[in-house]
Design a protein around this motif. Structure first.
Motif, short mmCIF file in Angstrom:
data_model
loop_
_atom_site.label_atom_id
_atom_site.label_comp_id
_atom_site.label_asym_id
_atom_site.label_seq_id
_atom_site.Cartn_x
_atom_site.Cartn_y
_atom_site.Cartn_z
N UNK A 220 0.88 -1.27 0.05
CA UNK A 220 0.00 -0.10 -0.16
C UNK A 220 0.83 1.24 0.11
N UNK A 221 1.73 1.38 1.00
CA UNK A 221 2.65 2.66 1.09
C UNK A 221 3.54 2.77 0.09
N UNK A 222 4.37 1.50 -0.07
CA UNK A 222 5.49 1.68 -1.24
C UNK A 222 5.25 1.38 -2.55
N UNK A 223 3.92 0.67 -2.64
CA UNK A 223 3.27 0.20 -4.26
C UNK A 223 4.22 -0.84 -4.53
N UNK A 224 4.61 -1.58 -3.81
CA UNK A 224 5.63 -2.76 -4.38
C UNK A 224 4.83 -4.03 -4.88
N UNK A 225 5.23 -4.38 -6.09
CA UNK A 225 4.34 -5.52 -6.89
C UNK A 225 4.62 -6.77 -5.93
N UNK A 226 3.39 -7.63 -6.27
CA UNK A 226 3.28 -8.84 -5.74
C UNK A 226 4.44 -9.82 -5.65
N UNK A 227 5.16 -9.63 -6.97
CA UNK A 227 6.02 -10.64 -7.31
C UNK A 227 7.54 -10.20 -6.55
N UNK A 228 7.52 -9.00 -6.30
CA UNK A 228 8.68 -8.39 -5.81
C UNK A 228 8.64 -8.58 -4.13
N UNK A 229 7.15 -8.50 -3.45
CA UNK A 229 6.98 -8.74 -2.14
C UNK A 229 7.22 -10.11 -1.72
N UNK A 233 10.32 -11.69 0.74
CA UNK A 233 10.25 -12.78 1.68
C UNK A 233 11.44 -13.95 1.47
N UNK A 234 11.32 -14.18 0.26
CA UNK A 234 12.53 -15.52 0.16
C UNK A 234 13.75 -14.62 0.35
N UNK A 235 14.32 -13.58 -0.14
CA UNK A 235 15.44 -13.00 0.18
C UNK A 235 15.54 -12.71 1.71
N UNK A 236 14.84 -12.51 2.41
CA UNK A 236 14.82 -12.28 3.98
C UNK A 236 14.97 -13.39 4.59
N UNK A 237 14.33 -14.30 4.24
CA UNK A 237 14.31 -15.69 4.82
C UNK A 237 15.90 -16.39 4.57
#
Length: 312
Positions: A220-229, A233-237
């Motif tokens: 919502x705030x940063x308007x990130x695309x779903x595939x980037x979100x 998650x994968x990169x953070x993990x």
């Protein structure tokens, strides 16, 4: 305070560098204890029609703001149910963060998460109101009401709390402890749990809750695309799994069904959660709930001694 003296401090916990702490493990299901604990904080929320606060996906209109209200309601009618299907498929537990107004609006939705054995976490009565605006008596009434309602409707009182809009007064940690809550998700300052100071001396744990790995600020705030979100998650993990070789860590994933339950976003979430589950199946990560993390910390039998690191 002088112009150049120490700044105002919350006095809830001292500063502690992540690299200078005692070591411990998360519960082992096999021969080796995992070092990374991962949980899904799944927010089930309800909003008043025609008044109060609420996340926005489109231009704000005069109330009743049908566009934004109905977009949020999609999460309860459709998105959350699609997420349950995905969580069931992957055998994933959730920490279900619940507005008690849902018991009046769609009790079958909360019942579906309770039937899965998911942890129910207090999240106010509605996300239309900020908790910090209530005053001490109002906060105590809210905390007591939500605890009693969840226990009565779902059979177990909540151990944890996340304030609507992460809105705290100066007394919120004190009032949580005095109301019998074991932990708070309000603070996002660390990757490990720790105890907070309260005025009564009652124990209250701060369990890490993400404000980055969270679909509201990102999408919502940063308007990130779903595939980037999902890739986030994968990169953070993957990075936290690498870091956890040196010390135990907690990774939370905060989700809201009116956002992540949209079909094209759910598709990408599926990819991210499948990646995490593959690591889970090797024993590399503990997929759990905030309450289980809190109980494990309590079971250790002592405060993890910040500033006095030890390795086995």
């Amino acid at each position: 305070m002088s112009d150049f003296g120490p700044l105002t401090h919350h006095a809830r916990f001292p500063y502690s560098a992540i690299t200078q702490r005692a070591d411990f493990d998360w519960p082992a299901s096999g021969s080796k204890a995992p070092r990374l604990a991962v949980y899904i904080g799944f927010n089930l929320e309800h909003f008043a029609f025609g008044e109060g606060l609420g996340a926005k996906i489109g231009p704000v209109s005069p109330e009743p703001d049908v566009l934004n209200y109905s977009w949020r309601e999609y999460g309860n009618r459709v998105g959350a149910w699609r997420c349950i299907e995905l969580f069931d498929l992957l055998a994933l537990p959730t920490g279900c963060i619940v507005n008690t107004a849902l018991y009046d609006h769609c009790p079958e939705l909360v019942a579906a998460f309770a039937a899965r054995g998911d942890e129910l976490i207090g999240h106010g009565h509605s996300n239309s109101v900020r908790q910090a605006e209530l005053g001490e008596a109002g906060e105590l009434a809210l905390l007591g009401y939500c605890k009693e309602r969840i226990a009565r409707e779902s059979g177990t009182a909540p151990a944890g709390w996340l304030s609507p809009w992460i809105s705290e007064s100066h007394l919120t940690p004190d009032l949580l402890a005095e109301s019998g809550y074991a932990y708070s998700l309000n603070w996002c300052h660390d990757d490990q749990p720790h105890r907070m100071q309260t005025r009564s001396g009652e124990q209250l744990w701060a369990i890490p809750y993400p404000q980055e790995l969270n679909d509201i600020p990102m999408i919502v705030a940063r308007q990130m695309d779903a595939k980037d979100f999902a890739q986030m998650i994968i990169d953070n993990f993957d990075e936290m799994l690498l870091q956890s070789a040196r010390q135990p860590l907690v990774m939370g994933i905060a989700l809201h069904p009116y956002l992540i339950g949209q079909p094209y976003r759910l598709r990408h979430l599926r990819r991210a959660l499948e990646h995490i589950c593959r690591a889970r199946d090797t024993g590399a990560a503990w997929i759990t709930t905030p309450g289980a993390i809190c109980r494990h910390m309590e079971k250790l039998g002592k405060e993890i001694s910040h500033g006095n690191p030890s390795r086995r």
